[in-house]
Design an enzyme around this catalytic site. Sequence first.
Site, PDB file in Angstrom:
ATOM      1  N   LYS A 150       0.836  -1.199  -0.134  1.00  0.00           N
ATOM      2  CA  LYS A 150       0.055  -0.332   0.046  1.00  0.00           C
ATOM      3  C   LYS A 150       0.749   1.410   0.106  1.00  0.00           C
ATOM      4  O   LYS A 150       0.604   2.063  -0.719  1.00  0.00           O
ATOM      5  CB  LYS A 150      -0.812  -0.043   1.450  1.00  0.00           C
ATOM      6  CG  LYS A 150      -2.130   1.198   1.379  1.00  0.00           C
ATOM      7  CD  LYS A 150      -2.502   1.555   2.521  1.00  0.00           C
ATOM      8  CE  LYS A 150      -1.567   2.185   3.187  1.00  0.00           C
ATOM      9  NZ  LYS A 150      -2.032   3.083   4.664  1.00  0.00           N
ATOM     10  N   ASP A 168      -6.058   1.069   0.871  1.00  0.00           N
ATOM     11  CA  ASP A 168      -6.207   1.333   2.510  1.00  0.00           C
ATOM     12  C   ASP A 168      -7.762   0.789   2.897  1.00  0.00           C
ATOM     13  O   ASP A 168      -8.441   0.275   2.330  1.00  0.00           O
ATOM     14  CB  ASP A 168      -6.028   2.730   2.717  1.00  0.00           C
ATOM     15  CG  ASP A 168      -7.260   3.559   2.359  1.00  0.00           C
ATOM     16  OD1 ASP A 168      -8.204   3.327   1.859  1.00  0.00           O
ATOM     17  OD2 ASP A 168      -7.048   4.820   2.831  1.00  0.00           O
TER      18      ASP A 168
END
Length: 256
Positions: A150, A168
Amino acid sequence: MTIDKKRSSTQTLKKSISTAKPRQKRVKTAYSQEELNEIFRRFSIQRPEPKGELEHTNPFTLVVAVALSAQATDVGVNRATRALFAIADTPQKMLALGEERLIDHIKTIGLYRNKAKNVIALSQMLIDNFGGEVPKSREELMMLPGVGRKTANVVMSMAFGIPTLAVDTHVFRIANRILLAPGKTPDEVEDRLVRIIPEPYLFHAHHWLILHGRYCCKARKPECERCVIADICKSPEKTWDVPAPLVELPAQLIGA
């Protein structure tokens, strides 16, 4: 047909089967291509230039800020990093600052001791392995301590303009809640989103989905009456069918 001709025909058929491209499995989504285009067209009108809400001055401070943001709010990270980045905005300066003084700056952030170790370690690795520069590839970014997929995707997009899609908690929730790209893991959701989001909208899609989840389709209770895609949305939780007026929102106040 002679035996030789049969053999030749069979060999040709086998060759065509072996070289044929496998059929791509249809990506799981509740929306048609027309609906996907309309969803992201509306997001693009609502926020023509969406921005990440973590304050940073260069790729290095962005890597640090995103690494610090795990299990923390952007607002909280910004409060902690303003003074930090004023004195340590390069790997060399961060190492000179040292772990204990770094902790003094970030101790209001959750898991600050482990994060401080990672920031110092990634600063050292950037110097030792990358000449003090933040690498651009996902594979190299993920070599850095405390940097997962991420974080790498966020840095690639925000620092280097490479279209990626970081998943996220907001993006993961939205993708599953509205049946946009349901998946059991962030990687699964990322793969599906990248494959269904129309190409012209891919670069900003990450931020549009985050901001939609943060300010409209909220975790505890989605505010469907404020949603610009309420008429298209297929969420079982939906409580409103009339889309909110499609107008450009005020400019984001980063770091507020």
